[in-house]
Structure formats: structure tokens, C-alpha cells
Design a protein around this motif. Structure first.
Motif, PDB file in Angstrom:
ATOM      1  N   MET B  78       0.855  -1.183   0.000  1.00 54.07           N
ATOM      2  CA  MET B  78       0.000   0.000   0.000  1.00 54.07           C
ATOM      3  C   MET B  78       0.895   1.238   0.000  1.00 54.07           C
ATOM      4  O   MET B  78       2.018   1.202   0.475  1.00 54.07           O
ATOM      5  CB  MET B  78      -0.906  -0.001   1.226  1.00 54.07           C
ATOM      6  N   SER B  79       0.362   2.338  -0.505  1.00 58.06           N
ATOM      7  CA  SER B  79       1.199   3.528  -0.634  1.00 58.06           C
ATOM      8  C   SER B  79       0.321   4.745  -0.850  1.00 58.06           C
ATOM      9  O   SER B  79      -0.831   4.635  -1.271  1.00 58.06           O
ATOM     10  CB  SER B  79       2.132   3.345  -1.841  1.00 58.06           C
ATOM     11  N   VAL B  80       0.865   5.881  -0.509  1.00 56.89           N
ATOM     12  CA  VAL B  80       0.270   7.140  -0.954  1.00 56.89           C
ATOM     13  C   VAL B  80       1.367   7.910  -1.685  1.00 56.89           C
ATOM     14  O   VAL B  80       2.552   7.688  -1.457  1.00 56.89           O
ATOM     15  CB  VAL B  80      -0.298   7.988   0.203  1.00 56.89           C
ATOM     16  N   THR B  81       0.963   8.833  -2.556  1.00 53.06           N
ATOM     17  CA  THR B  81       1.980   9.595  -3.275  1.00 53.06           C
ATOM     18  C   THR B  81       2.711  10.509  -2.304  1.00 53.06           C
ATOM     19  O   THR B  81       2.189  10.880  -1.244  1.00 53.06           O
ATOM     20  CB  THR B  81       1.373  10.461  -4.387  1.00 53.06           C
ATOM     21  N   ALA B  82       3.904  10.895  -2.692  1.00 53.47           N
ATOM     22  CA  ALA B  82       4.741  11.721  -1.816  1.00 53.47           C
ATOM     23  C   ALA B  82       4.072  13.043  -1.444  1.00 53.47           C
ATOM     24  O   ALA B  82       4.058  13.411  -0.258  1.00 53.47           O
ATOM     25  CB  ALA B  82       6.109  11.947  -2.464  1.00 53.47           C
ATOM     26  N   PRO B  83       3.489  13.793  -2.379  1.00 50.59           N
ATOM     27  CA  PRO B  83       2.853  15.056  -1.962  1.00 50.59           C
ATOM     28  C   PRO B  83       1.701  14.833  -0.981  1.00 50.59           C
ATOM     29  O   PRO B  83       1.525  15.608  -0.037  1.00 50.59           O
ATOM     30  CB  PRO B  83       2.326  15.659  -3.281  1.00 50.59           C
ATOM     31  N   VAL B  84       0.940  13.786  -1.194  1.00 48.82           N
ATOM     32  CA  VAL B  84      -0.186  13.487  -0.313  1.00 48.82           C
ATOM     33  C   VAL B  84       0.309  13.092   1.079  1.00 48.82           C
ATOM     34  O   VAL B  84      -0.234  13.536   2.102  1.00 48.82           O
ATOM     35  CB  VAL B  84      -1.058  12.376  -0.935  1.00 48.82           C
ATOM     36  N   PHE B  85       1.345  12.298   1.129  1.00 48.12           N
ATOM     37  CA  PHE B  85       1.906  11.909   2.419  1.00 48.12           C
ATOM     38  C   PHE B  85       2.376  13.131   3.204  1.00 48.12           C
ATOM     39  O   PHE B  85       2.086  13.289   4.387  1.00 48.12           O
ATOM     40  CB  PHE B  85       3.075  10.945   2.199  1.00 48.12           C
ATOM     41  N   ARG B  86       3.109  13.985   2.517  1.00 51.02           N
ATOM     42  CA  ARG B  86       3.623  15.176   3.214  1.00 51.02           C
ATOM     43  C   ARG B  86       2.479  16.028   3.754  1.00 51.02           C
ATOM     44  O   ARG B  86       2.525  16.506   4.888  1.00 51.02           O
ATOM     45  CB  ARG B  86       4.484  16.010   2.249  1.00 51.02           C
ATOM     46  N   ASP B  87       1.458  16.215   2.938  1.00 52.11           N
ATOM     47  CA  ASP B  87       0.353  17.063   3.387  1.00 52.11           C
ATOM     48  C   ASP B  87      -0.421  16.423   4.531  1.00 52.11           C
ATOM     49  O   ASP B  87      -0.889  17.113   5.431  1.00 52.11           O
ATOM     50  CB  ASP B  87      -0.601  17.346   2.214  1.00 52.11           C
ATOM     51  N   TYR B  88      -0.554  15.107   4.469  1.00 52.42           N
ATOM     52  CA  TYR B  88      -1.277  14.409   5.542  1.00 52.42           C
ATOM     53  C   TYR B  88      -0.519  14.544   6.862  1.00 52.42           C
ATOM     54  O   TYR B  88      -1.097  14.894   7.891  1.00 52.42           O
ATOM     55  CB  TYR B  88      -1.468  12.941   5.162  1.00 52.42           C
ATOM     56  N   VAL B  89       0.758  14.284   6.816  1.00 56.60           N
ATOM     57  CA  VAL B  89       1.557  14.369   8.043  1.00 56.60           C
ATOM     58  C   VAL B  89       1.593  15.810   8.559  1.00 56.60           C
ATOM     59  O   VAL B  89       1.451  16.052   9.764  1.00 56.60           O
ATOM     60  CB  VAL B  89       2.982  13.828   7.821  1.00 56.60           C
ATOM     61  N   GLU B  90       1.741  16.743   7.656  1.00 58.54           N
ATOM     62  CA  GLU B  90       1.775  18.142   8.092  1.00 58.54           C
ATOM     63  C   GLU B  90       0.458  18.540   8.760  1.00 58.54           C
ATOM     64  O   GLU B  90       0.444  19.143   9.830  1.00 58.54           O
ATOM     65  CB  GLU B  90       2.036  19.076   6.907  1.00 58.54           C
ATOM     66  N   SER B  91      -0.631  18.184   8.116  1.00 56.30           N
ATOM     67  CA  SER B  91      -1.937  18.588   8.637  1.00 56.30           C
ATOM     68  C   SER B  91      -2.191  17.937   9.993  1.00 56.30           C
ATOM     69  O   SER B  91      -2.625  18.601  10.955  1.00 56.30           O
ATOM     70  CB  SER B  91      -3.015  18.203   7.623  1.00 56.30           C
ATOM     71  N   LEU B  92      -1.902  16.660  10.090  1.00 56.22           N
ATOM     72  CA  LEU B  92      -2.066  15.935  11.348  1.00 56.22           C
ATOM     73  C   LEU B  92      -1.199  16.553  12.449  1.00 56.22           C
ATOM     74  O   LEU B  92      -1.647  16.752  13.588  1.00 56.22           O
ATOM     75  CB  LEU B  92      -1.689  14.476  11.093  1.00 56.22           C
ATOM     76  N   THR B  93       0.019  16.902  12.111  1.00 55.61           N
ATOM     77  CA  THR B  93       0.923  17.464  13.115  1.00 55.61           C
ATOM     78  C   THR B  93       0.444  18.834  13.573  1.00 55.61           C
ATOM     79  O   THR B  93       0.491  19.177  14.761  1.00 55.61           O
ATOM     80  CB  THR B  93       2.356  17.557  12.556  1.00 55.61           C
ATOM     81  N   ARG B  94      -0.029  19.624  12.610  1.00 51.10           N
ATOM     82  CA  ARG B  94      -0.540  20.946  12.980  1.00 51.10           C
ATOM     83  C   ARG B  94      -1.704  20.847  13.966  1.00 51.10           C
ATOM     84  O   ARG B  94      -1.891  21.727  14.805  1.00 51.10           O
ATOM     85  CB  ARG B  94      -1.009  21.712  11.739  1.00 51.10           C
ATOM     86  N   SER B  95      -2.489  19.771  13.864  1.00 48.55           N
ATOM     87  CA  SER B  95      -3.626  19.673  14.790  1.00 48.55           C
ATOM     88  C   SER B  95      -3.145  19.474  16.223  1.00 48.55           C
ATOM     89  O   SER B  95      -3.849  19.833  17.169  1.00 48.55           O
ATOM     90  CB  SER B  95      -4.595  18.570  14.365  1.00 48.55           C
ATOM     91  N   LEU B  96      -1.953  18.934  16.394  1.00 50.13           N
ATOM     92  CA  LEU B  96      -1.407  18.792  17.745  1.00 50.13           C
ATOM     93  C   LEU B  96      -1.038  20.146  18.331  1.00 50.13           C
ATOM     94  O   LEU B  96      -1.078  20.338  19.557  1.00 50.13           O
ATOM     95  CB  LEU B  96      -0.186  17.867  17.733  1.00 50.13           C
ATOM     96  N   ALA B  97      -0.668  21.069  17.450  1.00 49.67           N
ATOM     97  CA  ALA B  97      -0.292  22.404  17.929  1.00 49.67           C
ATOM     98  C   ALA B  97      -1.464  23.115  18.587  1.00 49.67           C
ATOM     99  O   ALA B  97      -1.271  23.990  19.438  1.00 49.67           O
ATOM    100  CB  ALA B  97       0.271  23.240  16.783  1.00 49.67           C
ATOM    101  N   GLU B  98      -2.675  22.740  18.217  1.00 49.07           N
ATOM    102  CA  GLU B  98      -3.864  23.349  18.863  1.00 49.07           C
ATOM    103  C   GLU B  98      -3.828  23.165  20.376  1.00 49.07           C
ATOM    104  O   GLU B  98      -4.413  23.952  21.118  1.00 49.07           O
ATOM    105  CB  GLU B  98      -5.154  22.691  18.353  1.00 49.07           C
ATOM    106  N   HIS B  99      -3.202  22.083  20.798  1.00 51.27           N
ATOM    107  CA  HIS B  99      -3.218  21.773  22.229  1.00 51.27           C
ATOM    108  C   HIS B  99      -1.919  22.164  22.926  1.00 51.27           C
ATOM    109  O   HIS B  99      -1.704  21.817  24.079  1.00 51.27           O
ATOM    110  CB  HIS B  99      -3.486  20.275  22.430  1.00 51.27           C
ATOM    111  N   GLY B 100      -1.051  22.821  22.206  1.00 47.66           N
ATOM    112  CA  GLY B 100       0.163  23.302  22.832  1.00 47.66           C
ATOM    113  C   GLY B 100       1.413  22.497  22.504  1.00 47.66           C
ATOM    114  O   GLY B 100       2.504  22.838  22.959  1.00 47.66           O
ATOM    115  N   ILE B 101       1.269  21.430  21.730  1.00 47.82           N
ATOM    116  CA  ILE B 101       2.458  20.678  21.329  1.00 47.82           C
ATOM    117  C   ILE B 101       3.298  21.564  20.414  1.00 47.82           C
ATOM    118  O   ILE B 101       2.783  22.114  19.448  1.00 47.82           O
ATOM    119  CB  ILE B 101       2.055  19.379  20.581  1.00 47.82           C
ATOM    120  N   ASP B 102       4.573  21.704  20.732  1.00 48.71           N
ATOM    121  CA  ASP B 102       5.440  22.508  19.866  1.00 48.71           C
ATOM    122  C   ASP B 102       6.702  21.764  19.444  1.00 48.71           C
ATOM    123  O   ASP B 102       7.577  22.338  18.814  1.00 48.71           O
ATOM    124  CB  ASP B 102       5.766  23.857  20.503  1.00 48.71           C
ATOM    125  N   ARG B 103       6.770  20.492  19.769  1.00 51.65           N
ATOM    126  CA  ARG B 103       7.914  19.680  19.316  1.00 51.65           C
ATOM    127  C   ARG B 103       7.446  18.230  19.155  1.00 51.65           C
ATOM    128  O   ARG B 103       6.737  17.697  20.007  1.00 51.65           O
ATOM    129  CB  ARG B 103       9.092  19.797  20.275  1.00 51.65           C
TER     130      ARG B 103
END
Lengths: 256, 256, 256, 256, 256, 256
Positions: B78-103
Motif C-alpha cells: 500500500m502507498s500514498v503519493t509523496a505530496p499526499v503523504f507530506r500534506d497528511y503528516v503536516e496537517s495531522l501534526t498541525r492539529s497537535l499544535a492546537e493543544h500546545g504541542i510545539d515539538r
């Protein structure tokens, strides 16, 4: 059959004889004071894995984070934006087509994913790559749910509570179930939060202080088991129905 | 602490006192005739969950599908394309910042994700949202790996075999380990597949008939345990180091 | 043959008989106190143009600005974002396919472009439009470089210094070469900047005050000449090798 | 000052005292049987580099490939799609802002780039990052061009022929100039190719067999020199004018 | 025939016998103190609907909002960004191809849409989906306009004023027509707002206090009628011409 | 107040005192043998324009083409893809914010637009640019509709038929109303087209031969008038309610 547990040579015969896969999807988001954030993906995974066991069809790993911006004010909610979610699911599903999969059931347990999965399903079908449909357990046994619960609540209510009590009871804070009901919004239906016909709320926090809807005190592991088994039966039947369709019948009709 | 198991009120104190999260990522892709397709995400999850237990930091659910187009000729990848993977990880990570995660530490076990995680990390850091870095277990104990294995192999070799023998031995086809070696590419290093300096291969199948590299017969659960514990110790130390950095020190320097 | 110098009727016979093109790419970014910002694209262009002269294959104009966000704190560094760079190179390369080019060598002299060119190459190959590979001169003569320099340094070190001394000596500030070494980071290898296995740096300035790595005092135009000619020879051989491959052999393998 | 030739410490004083940069852009595309494919970028580069020399302002390397799909039927034409071109130029220009550049002149010599540069200029201005404007040499001396040539032709005509004769005479096939005229479209104006007011052509080949427009026999190096110097003078004046504007005056007006 | 008024069975015979559609497009943006914001789309719709009536070809509903960022400082201007506009028009046009439409006339009355429609037309033609061209009424009768008006003005001038006086006289503030002239920019041509050849303005407000150009006192409903009928005749002829072309002749030429 | 009919100076006082706009949206798609393709946008426009008249709030021009891929097999259906629709509506809405609009009612009459408008509303609200909500007339008077019609049908049924009979009776083919019922799908509810809980249809043609649902013979202009006026009253009340909310109350809540 669970894809992630198999070595590649052991998947060959499956792909030769079958073309259906189950893809579980949920969310990681607040589910009130009593339920774990993983509620939706725990439920989705349980259905998909069990259905795969019962029917022999292939189940993939679970997509654990979905579209949950409406819960972002509550600690721990994870989310991806809607466009990113759609692209991720589409891309992942397309990779299954490499091996001959041409029909997929998105075993989904998060309401916020529904329309996005439908949009992805349309893209894949219009491109004639794949026929993918979305299934939510509670949509398959709506009558039974109406009978069992007075106020099922679409989020963190007795439906989801029962299922987690049954599937992962150790993650339920039983001592907070009354608080869940009292600190949330007990009555919620299609008209809730509408003003002169318009949905005026965007976030869960606009409606409910603790993030949940319905009366959780109606929930129990026993009810959860009953509902789970009933819906599982529906899912297994859906698998058999879908596998039996000729591919051409699943593709778009010609223009008139 | 495992985010998906917690109810939201129980995460409040974590976010008040800590700002670090571990995000496990792997792949679902062929790992030869002897290992399960989930090898990478099983390993990533084990490291992240154990490190969270040892250190008390927060671990999120696992991203089980990564960038694996180079294995698509083998059943089940199974796989996702590279641009999609990057955007998914970025978006998911940004949602953690809502709660104060900064690293964030991306506890990654798939080589094909590395550069993409680094690109996401740059985006997040340049936007001054978050400091996210990628960690792979074998990079943290390179000397020990050199000592233990003659031909570690970057994919499906003795390194990964040992770890799965230790972590999920029931998923290893022990009776195929010699075949794994004999049907794959035993010797592989930086110069393999290069022609006059250019990397000329794109897919695993260009190099190896059964999808794996290295000599798997050097693997054992005991070696797996030793390597896992050694690398886990590195990861725990990394958590402590990262948590101790002032946020400003993690952000980009000013222009000269 | 240099595409930009030719009138269109004079290219016809080339496209009839050949299907290979060389595309030089570099960066415009700080290279320390002693080297010009154009260092990478000057080197790439020199290799591609000379290889075209030696072999008769076609060389296109140079892409002078690449992915260099990690040098942005130093005056004059130009850059484009990684997604934009990939799309630009892909689109430009696709336009060559209109004329029958089906194989391309990206003659690249900037480390920060490598993975992006590889991603573009994959897209083009998976789409069965083109077989494009990335070549960096120093990867083609790694042994010789190890012999010649104690600390080659990946950026602005003696490798690049020697080449510019040879190719464009008038642009080298010879009187700053000791400063380059003393104000930069002399020793740098794969483990530099790693903490417990994780790469913790993102920008050059995190590691080096003046932007360069290695010991530049080992550089000379004579060494530059030797290395240039040795790598050029590799590139010319790569051209001949690539031109000789049947197109089908360059395309992706079928699924097992 | 040419950015690519400078070492970073030597750019510091420029960025302290000035905030203007010249960015040359052209195309690599067919220019008839007599002119090189690089015609546009050769011209753009000559203007920008000379203007930088005369005025002391900073010139960047040249973007050699632009938006040229309308020439793709002729051998050797290179092109990128319009969205990709805009994003590449925007991203590259934004990187100059890191160093304090807040005004840019796109020294452009390809008609097919004009509207795209204007769109990029708008984006940058509306974002209040930068004031960037597009300049084409022939637009700065329209009266003189009308006097000198009967049929200047917008592409590969006597205007461009004269300039290349002056700037890079060795690349002009003088013996094909009559053929250029006779095999192309001699008369071309705003109404050419229009049907009842609509522009009905998309590609050069729809209008002209050999790719060029106008009467090239009116061209000469002497005329080229005169026009080049006249337009260069305009460009130098434009630089001085632009450098003298207060930044606020270059930014968008407030809403009424 | 107006598509929106028809029931689907009544369109069948049209699509069987014809393959042309008229798509009206305009803007909703300030047109000075005397004209309505809908000026452009009112004009476009009138032309397209009347041409459809005269010729029997199909007219679609009107796209009323276009690319108008340059008028945003004036109350009420609506706009979409250029990339969004292009994608919207492309997607909408592609949906017509489902029914057999293979040629479209964009009946456009907003200068700010021209280049974008041309870019969309190229995409559709290069994809060999459709031949779509842009038509503006004033481009079809340029000589007559030169005769009638001393200063036609490209925006809100006597051309547009006359047409609205004729088509929707009740929306014209006749008592403000002198103010329109006196508070705007009377003389405007290709050289206006250029500095040494470069267009230095981006917004209407950079040039004109009340948003309009030209001398509106030359306008009248009678002139509007004459111009409208003359241009309408051109549009009808264009329809017939376009309908008569073989589809292959409208598609891109082969490579030389 | 209808924006397109006003000259810009006449909008100034509106934007000074009010910050609400009504944006009508519909579709252009098949509505059975008896109704015009413009049904949805005719209805939306009628509601928005009448509400603007009654209340004095501002109404913009209508977006006539929406997301209708599910009707593409029927002659004449126009559509844009979902991502393009969302971006177009978002961009258009943002342009209203330039003039001080901070709350918008999407007066929508096409079910296929609902979720997309909600997604756009979320983007705008999360960006704190605007509070935009979607309103459909039938959602505002659900009880009355249940009383009036036995089988209202979600598409081309008696609801929409009545409204067009009232609003644009000349466009209704009264003589085909029985055919509409007999050739369509009379009974349709939430469970229609579901298999074991999953929605298995994607296109209208999967369910209905002539494209419509419900029993149209229950429709009449008189019923249409009653429903229109009742829903209009709801819309007017919604306008007043929305205008009365403090902007901060419409924006997202803080994190807990």
C-alpha cells in the motif's frame, strides 16, 4: 485476512480470486469525559477485522485520524483538513488497485468522514478505477438503535458508549457516565442547533460543554454486544453482496 | 501516555506541563517472503509506545501507510503519493499544535518516508509552528549494527527480521529465511545500483527478485531484543533532550 | 550540442536519431566567504556542456535556482520551495518529450536538489513518459575524492573550491580561503548534527558560522582539473550507457 | 552587480543600502530558421546585465525557460505550464525578500510571459511582500520601432533579429534571412488571425509555416545596437525611478 | 435556445445535431458613479442570449463574477482569484463536453477575464476535449468604435455606458454622467500608466478617482443600439463560422 | 438591495451600516421531463432577491452552476467538480469581506451543494474572516412540507414542481407531470438505495429513469406560493437574527 500480517507471497492467491478490500477509518478526537479519544477508530477496526475474519475478505490497516476540526477545542483531538483527508484516502485506495482490488468498503465510524469518503468514492468510480462505498455500523441497524435508546446522540452517546464498553471496556470511565450525560447535551436531533432552517453551529463546543450528546446511562456492554453483532452481520452480508456484483454494474451508466 | 486511550479531561494536565509528542510512522509494504507487510509500522509503533511508557511523553496513533511506490510490483504493498503523504503528516501534526504541542519526534521505520518527513519538518519550523524531527532506530545505533551484521541490508534484511522476531515473532515465517536470503540481493550498499555515479534504479524489483536485501540468516529474536533496547534507550534520551530545549533555540536563526 | 544556440531546423536530425538530453541544474546560494553564489550552477553547467561537446548529445539551458531554504540566512541565497521546484523541473522535462526525448540526465551540482529530482524522475517514469535520472559529479568518483581530501565537506568545501578554481578562478577569493576553513565547520560527516540518531539541524547556520564545511586549504585548480576531468569521463560514459538502453528496459517492471 | 558571481559577504552592503533587483526572463523556443532558440533569454540577460553594470543595481541569474506551449510543434521548444511558471517566479522572487529586496523589475523578452508576470506581480503586491513589475524592451521604445521597421513582427521578426545580430551575431544564420521572411508570415497585426473579433489561433503553427512573423530583411546589427542602447537607457531610467519611490507608494491603496 | 429554461428531453435533439455552446461571462465590479456593478455581465448576457435566439445555438447561464481584484478598493466589487476563475470556467466547460459540445464561444464582456479565458481555452484544446475561444464585442467592431467615440476608455467609458443605456437604461444614473467624466481619467491609451515601458499600475484606483476612463458624455442609447446590433451581427457570424469547421481543423497541429 | 444593479457610490452607506449579504446558489441540471434545468437557481434567486427586498439586506448575483456530477447522464446538466466549487465560492465570498461583509447566508436550493458550502463556511470561520451559513428553503419548513406532500422527493418532486409553478409557471411542462411521476421513482427516503446500511448509488440514473423522485401530481402553483411565502418568512427572520449577533459570538470558541 489482515493485510499487514501477511507476507507478500501469501497474498497472491487472494488477489487472484478476490477483488474486495475492507478499509477501516475513524478519528482520534474527544469523546466526552468517559470515552477514549480513539473511540471511532477502535470501533471501525473492530468491525472491519471481524468481518474479514468471518468472510475471508481482506482488511487493511486502519486510518486512525480523520476530519475532526469541530472537536479541536477539546484536549487531544487530532485532525487533518478535509482536502488532505480526501487525497490521502484516495491515494491509499488507488494503491490497492495495483493488485487487482476493484471494490472497497470504507468501514467508517466517524460521522465527520462520511461526505468526504463519498466524494472520494465518486472520484474513483468516475475514473473507473474502483467502486468504493462508505458503511457506518449504525446506519445498518437504524431501527434497532431507535428501539434500544431513547436519545442515541450522534457523538459520544449511548451508541458509542455501549460499543466501547463491549469492545474495550477497560478504556471506559464508568464512574463518569452520569457526568457525561449531565454535562453534555441530552436531546439532539436534526433540528438541534438550527435557526430558521440553517445549521448555525460549526463546532461541538457550540452545542455541548463536555463534548457529548445523548443519554449515556442507557449504555451497557451487553447492549454493545448485541448491536455490534447485529451490525457486523449486516457488514458481512454487504461484503458478500458487493463481491457478487459484476464490475460493469458497479461502474457509471452511459449517458442517455 | 497513549493519546487514543485517554479521555479528553485526562490529557489536560499533560498539555499544561509538556509540549512534546511522539508520532509513529511506517509503511505497509512487502518485506520479502518471511516478514509481514506491516513490518515497518509494527516497529515504529513498538518504539514510540515503549518510549512513551518509559518517559511519560505522549504517543499518538500510528500512520501505517507511507510512501512506498517502489514496492508496488509486490502483492499487497500500500502507498500514498509523496505530496499526499507530506500534506497528511503536516496537517495531522498541525492539529497537535492546537493543544500546545510545539515539538514532535516522528518515530519512523520506513526509509522511504525520511526525506518527506524532513520536508514537513522544515515547513513546520519555517512557519514557526512546531519543531518536528525524524528519528529512525537504526540511525541511532549505527556502530552496533555494523558490528552485529555483515550485510544489514536496508530493506527486509537481518535488522528488520530480528526486530520482528523479537516484537511479533508469530508473524515471521522462520522456514523461509534462507529463501529470503537466496532469492534476494545479499550484498547492497550505497554503490549498488549506481551506474557511473547515478542511481539508475527506482523500484525494489529492479534489484531484487523477492524484494529483500541482506543476509537474514544472521537474524534472531535475541539480537532483535538487544538492538531494540539499545535504540529505545537512544529514543528515550532524545525525548529528554528535546523536551529540555527552549523553544526559541529550536526555531530558525535570524538572517545574518 | 547546445539547444539554446541552435535554430529549430538544425535540431531535426538530432531528434530523429537520438532521444537523450542533459539538463544542468544547480543553485544560487551562499558558498562561504570565498566562493561565488553561483558555484553549483557553474559546476553543473560546465559538466553538462562539456559532456555534450564530447559526446554529441544535447544539452539544455541551466536551471540556476534550486531548493536552498537552508541557506536563506546568508545574503543573496535564492531559492524556490520544494513543491514548486519539482513541478518546474517536471513540466520543463515533459516539454522535451514533445520532441522525442525519452531519457534525461539531470546534471546536478546541488545536494539540496537530489531527492526532489529523484521524485520527479519517479513521476515521469511511473507515467511512462520519460526515464530521468540524477547525476552528481562527486558521487561518480567517490574513491578519488576520499583519497584527495581529508575533509571534503558537503558544501563549500575543498571539492567545490577546487572545481571553481579550475572552472572560474577569477570568482574565487583566494585570500579568504583560510578564513573559510577557520570560520566554518571543518569536520563534518553523516553523524554531525545528529542527536541520538535524529538529524536536529535544518539550516546551514545551525552548524556553521560562515556557511561552509571542510578544509578548503586542500583545494587547488590543479586538483579541480583532475577531478573535473575524471567525473566528466564518468558522465560521458553514463550518456553512452543510457543511450544504449532499450526504452522498455528503462520503464517500470510489470507487477509480479 | 551580478548576484551569482558574488560571495555572500560582498552582498551585505548592497542589501543594506538598496532594495531593488533585476530578474531576467526569457524563453527557449523556436525563433525561425535563422535565430537561436535562446533568442529571448539572450536578449533579456543582455539587458539586465548591462543595466546592472550601468546603474549598480543587482541582477540575478536568468530564468531561461518560460511559457511557450504555442511553439511546441517546432523542434527544440522548451516550456513549462503557465501555473508552474507563475509559481516558480513567485517563489524565486519571494526568496529575494529574505534579504530586503522589496522591488523587482522582471526584465522579460518573451511575450508569452507577460500576463503571467503581471499575475505574479499582483500576488506579491497584494500580499505586500514586494512590488514587482514587468518590462519588455520593445514596449519602452515603441515609436522608434515603428519608425525603423515596416513590419516588426511580434516573434522572430526584424526586431529580435537585429538584437541577436548585435548581441550574438555568431548565432544568426544570415543566409536564411530571406527564407525566414518568405516562409513565415510577413504581415501580422492585432487583427491577424481574428475571426469576427475572436482570436481563433492558439499555436504559432496555425499562422506561420516556419514559426516567424515580419520582414527580417530589414534587420541589421547596426539597427540592433541602436535599439538596444535606446531601450537600455529606458531600463536604466526605470531602475532609478523605481529605486526612488517610497515603498508605501508602491503598495496598494486603501479601500475608499 | 437557453439551456436553463429547457427540460432535459427537449435538449436531446440539439445535442444530436449541434455541438456549439455560448457561455456568457462578465464581472460584478464598480463601473463608476453612473453605471451598475453588473455592467459587464449584463452586456455579456445580452449578447449571448440574443445570438442564441438569432442563430438557434445553445446559450448557458451567465458567470457573473470574474477576475476583478483591480477594482477591490471600490464598494461592492466582487471577484475571484485568477487560478480559481480559470479552474471554475474549465470545469464548467468540461461538463458541457459530456453532452457532445466540442466548441464553445466565451461571450465575455470583462477585459480582466480575457487572458484567463485564453489560458482555459488552451488547456481544453491541448487536451483535445474542446475548442473554446473568447469573444469580446468591442474587439469585433474596433473600426466603428474608433469612429464613434473620441475616447472610448476601456472601463466604464462611453462604450459601456451606451450599451447599458440601450440594454438597461433604468440602471444608468444619467445625472452623473458629467461627473463620471470629470472625476475619472478622460484620456487613456496603451501608454497610460507606463513608465519607461513598464506598466506600473495594478489597480484602477492608481489611475482614476472614481473608477472610470473615457468621456461618457459621448454615450447614448441610440449609439448603444447601433453598436450592439453591429457586434451582435459579428457574433452570429462567428457562431456560423465556428459551427461549420470540422473538429479536426480546430485541434492542435501535429509536431512538424 | 441587489448589488449588481447599484453603482458603487450607492453601496457606501450600506457597507457603513450593515455587514450581511445574501448569496444565492443553485445548479443547472436535469429536473425531469417537466421542469427546467435552471430549477434550483431560479428558486434560490427568487428567495434571495425577495428576502433582500423585504429586509433591505444586500443580495449578490446568483451562482448558477454547482456540484451536479450525479446528473451528468441527462442532457444538459452542467457541473463543476467539488474542489473547484468550494474554491470558487470561498474566493467570491472573501471578496465581499473587502467591503466589510462579515456574515453571509448562502441561499442554496441544490442538495448537492450543501456539504460543500458547509466546508467553505468552516474555512471562512476558522480563518476568522467571515461567518457564512447555508440555508435551504425546505429545511426551514420541514413540518409543513411533511403535511402537504405524501412523497416530497428530494429532486424534481412536488416540492420543486410547486415552486417553479409559482415562480416561473411558463417553464413547467404541465402535460408531462404524470409522466414525471410514472417514469421516475415515486417513493424515496433515507433508506432508498441503501444496501445493508451503505449508500450504493452515486448517480441519479442509478435510481430513476427520468431523473426525478416523488409524486409531482400533488404539486400546484397555489401550494408553491404558500410554501414559498412560508419559507421566505423564515429566511427574513434568519437575516434579522444573524444581523443581530455580535461578531465575536459568531467566531470559534477558544480552546478549553
Amino acid at each position: 485476512m489482515y493485510l499487514a500480517d501477511e507476507a507478500w507471497p501469501d497474498l497472491e492467491s487472494y488477489f487472484e480470486s478476490e477483488s474486495l478490500a475492507l478499509v477501516p477509518l475513524g478519528s482520534t478526537e474527544q469523546h466526552g469525559p468517559h470515552l477514549p479519544e480513539g473511540t471511532d477508530h477502535i470501533i471501525a477496526e473492530a468491525f472491519a477485522r471481524r468481518a474479514a475474519e468471518e468472510t475471508g475478505y481482506l482488511c487493511t490497516p486502519t486510518i486512525t485520524v480523520g476530519v475532526s476540526p469541530h472537536h479541536r477545542q477539546f484536549h487531544g483531538t487530532m485532525s487533518v483538513t478535509a482536502p488532505v483527508f480526501r487525497d490521502y484516502v484516495e491515494s491509499l485506495t488507488r494503491s490497492l488497485a495495483e493488485h487487482g482490488i476493484d471494490r472497497v468498503i470504507y468501514v467508517n465510524a466517524h460521522g465527520g468522514n462520511v461526505e468526504h469518503l463519498r466524494e472520494v468514492g465518486r472520484r474513483l468510480r468516475d475514473a473507473e478505477v474502483m467502486y468504493a462505498i462508505e458503511w457506518m455500523w449504525d446506519e445498518s441497524i437504524t431501527d434497532r438503535i431507535q428501539e434500544v435508546f431513547e436519545t442515541p446522540g450522534p457523538h459520544g452517546g449511548p451508541k458509542e458508549t455501549s460499543l466501547i464498553q463491549y469492545l474495550a471496556g477497560e478504556l471506559v470511565h464508568e464512574d463518569r457516565i452520569e457526568d457525561a450525560r449531565d454535562g453534555g447535551l441530552r436531546e439532539f436531533d436534526e433540528s438541534s442547533g438550527r435557526v430558521h432552517g440553517a445549521r448555525t453551529f460549526y463546532d461541538a463546543i457550540d452545542n455541548t460543554d463536555n463534548g457529548v450528546l445523548g443519554d449515556q446511562t442507557d449504555a451497557s456492554a451487553a447492549v454493545g454486544e448485541e448491536l455490534f453483532e447485529a451490525a457486523l452481520d449486516q457488514l458481512c452480508q454487504l461484503c458478500e453482496w458487493l463481491a457478487a456484483q459484476p464490475f460493469e454494474d458497479l461502474m457509471p451508466n452511459e449517458h442517455l
